[in-house]
Design a protein around this motif. Structure first.
Motif, PDB file in Angstrom:
ATOM      1  N   MET A  45     -40.352  28.133   6.597  1.00 34.43           N
ATOM      2  CA  MET A  45     -39.720  26.818   6.738  1.00 34.43           C
ATOM      3  C   MET A  45     -38.201  26.919   6.572  1.00 34.43           C
ATOM      4  O   MET A  45     -37.435  26.273   7.297  1.00 34.43           O
ATOM      5  N   TYR A  46     -37.786  27.721   5.623  1.00 32.53           N
ATOM      6  CA  TYR A  46     -36.361  27.864   5.345  1.00 32.53           C
ATOM      7  C   TYR A  46     -35.629  28.478   6.538  1.00 32.53           C
ATOM      8  O   TYR A  46     -34.570  27.982   6.946  1.00 32.53           O
ATOM      9  N   VAL A  50     -33.903  25.252   8.050  1.00 29.39           N
ATOM     10  CA  VAL A  50     -32.623  25.231   7.348  1.00 29.39           C
ATOM     11  C   VAL A  50     -31.597  26.122   8.024  1.00 29.39           C
ATOM     12  O   VAL A  50     -30.477  25.701   8.322  1.00 29.39           O
ATOM     13  N   LYS A  51     -31.959  27.369   8.298  1.00 26.90           N
ATOM     14  CA  LYS A  51     -31.019  28.325   8.875  1.00 26.90           C
ATOM     15  C   LYS A  51     -30.762  28.092  10.355  1.00 26.90           C
ATOM     16  O   LYS A  51     -29.613  28.149  10.813  1.00 26.90           O
ATOM     17  N   PHE A  52     -31.832  27.825  11.128  1.00 27.23           N
ATOM     18  CA  PHE A  52     -31.669  27.672  12.575  1.00 27.23           C
ATOM     19  C   PHE A  52     -31.433  26.220  12.998  1.00 27.23           C
ATOM     20  O   PHE A  52     -30.531  25.936  13.777  1.00 27.23           O
ATOM     21  N   ALA A  57     -28.239  20.775   5.687  1.00 26.91           N
ATOM     22  CA  ALA A  57     -27.049  21.621   5.545  1.00 26.91           C
ATOM     23  C   ALA A  57     -26.036  21.043   4.555  1.00 26.91           C
ATOM     24  O   ALA A  57     -25.320  21.786   3.883  1.00 26.91           O
ATOM     25  N   ALA A  58     -26.004  19.706   4.465  1.00 24.25           N
ATOM     26  CA  ALA A  58     -25.033  19.059   3.583  1.00 24.25           C
ATOM     27  C   ALA A  58     -25.597  18.744   2.199  1.00 24.25           C
ATOM     28  O   ALA A  58     -24.925  18.120   1.380  1.00 24.25           O
ATOM     29  N   VAL A  59     -26.821  19.169   1.956  1.00 17.51           N
ATOM     30  CA  VAL A  59     -27.485  18.853   0.688  1.00 17.51           C
ATOM     31  C   VAL A  59     -27.355  20.023  -0.281  1.00 17.51           C
ATOM     32  O   VAL A  59     -27.803  21.129   0.022  1.00 17.51           O
ATOM     33  N   PRO A  60     -26.771  19.805  -1.459  1.00 21.22           N
ATOM     34  CA  PRO A  60     -26.668  20.885  -2.448  1.00 21.22           C
ATOM     35  C   PRO A  60     -28.053  21.346  -2.909  1.00 21.22           C
ATOM     36  O   PRO A  60     -28.936  20.526  -3.149  1.00 21.22           O
TER      37      PRO A  60
END
Length: 273
Positions: A45-46, A50-52, A57-60
């Motif tokens: 999932m990551y 997240v990566k692709f 992306a803007a969430v800490p």
């Protein structure tokens, strides 16, 4: 029959122990799969989302939030899928021994809860490695886990009863779970919904938060990562106290309804199965 009778407590303990031992019996690494399964799913999932696709992306600390969401969903998914068929699968036991039938359901959810605790420990370790600083409000994870447990138990009471009479429920539930996974802010932040399509996105996000699982995921993320604006809770998104209370009260209502339905039908389980 009282679920807290001594023989019921003993049976519950034995069922949980047996199911946990049999879960990975014969596998090379055994109980380690309880940890590796959510981690492997998280990695997939990551990389994809997240990566692709750049979700969150803007969430800490979104990686921590993602792993936490997957862990919670896996508990709910495992409990409902296994629990739905638990009564039918224990047909021989039902015909031979007199006991509270709810013990079977409670053992399934309890077993999944043990896995949840193991996975949550992994999440905490991962969060510390990622620089998350925990505050005192982490103690609120306890009532949230209790809320998750009783909500799941109520759902399993309902669907396990229905499955005794309608075996077609299994493939239907798989579709429901698949849709539920993407309709719950797990692989994406809820702000990604609320900030799109104007008012439509805002109302859609608020509606999604009426789902107790979404509320629990967001509350747990808030507790673990303490990011107000990027992981908002239902009480931060809504201003109407009555609407805010819906996802918190719903698990209690569903539990009692599910328990009532289950107890009402359980006397005839052995005959039907």
């Amino acid at each position: 029959m009282n679920i807290f009778e001594k023989k019921n407590r003993i049976l519950l303990k034995e069922l949980v122990k047996t199911d946990f031992k049999l879960r990975y019996q014969g596998s090379v690494i055994g109980y380690l799969w309880s940890v590796l399964k959510p981690i492997m799913l998280f990695l997939v999932m990551y990389l994809v989302f997240v990566k692709f696709l750049r979700f969150g992306a803007a969430v800490p600390h979104f990686a921590v939030a993602l792993l936490l969401g997957i862990t919670i969903w896996n508990f709910f998914s495992e409990s409902t899928i296994v629990g739905m068929q638990a009564i039918v699968g224990r047909g021989d036991l039902l015909r031979k021994v007199s006991f509270s039938k709810s013990i079977i359901i409670l053992s399934v959810v309890s077993n999944a809860f043990i896995n949840l605790m193991i996975s949550t420990t992994v999440v905490i370790i991962f969060a510390i490695i990622n620089g998350v600083h925990f505050s005192w409000n982490v103690i609120f994870a306890v009532p949230l886990l209790f809320e998750l447990f009783i909500f799941t138990l109520g759902i399993v009471f309902m669907i396990s009863t229905a499955f005794v009479y309608f075996r077609d429920l299994s493939p239907v539930w798989e579709v429901v779970m698949q849709a539920g996974f993407y309709a719950t802010p797990i692989i994406y932040p809820i702000t990604q919904v609320s900030e799109r399509a104007g008012n439509i996105g805002h109302y859609a996000a608020n509606f999604m938060m009426m789902n107790p699982i979404a509320q629990i995921v967001q509350d747990m993320r808030y507790i673990f990562t303490y990011s107000n604006n990027t992981n908002p809770t239902v009480w931060q998104m809504l201003h109407n106290p009555l609407l805010i209370m819906i996802p918190y009260i719903m698990p209690i209502i569903i539990f009692f309804i599910g328990f009532w339905i289950f107890n009402r039908k359980s006397k005839k389980f052995a005959e039907v199965i």
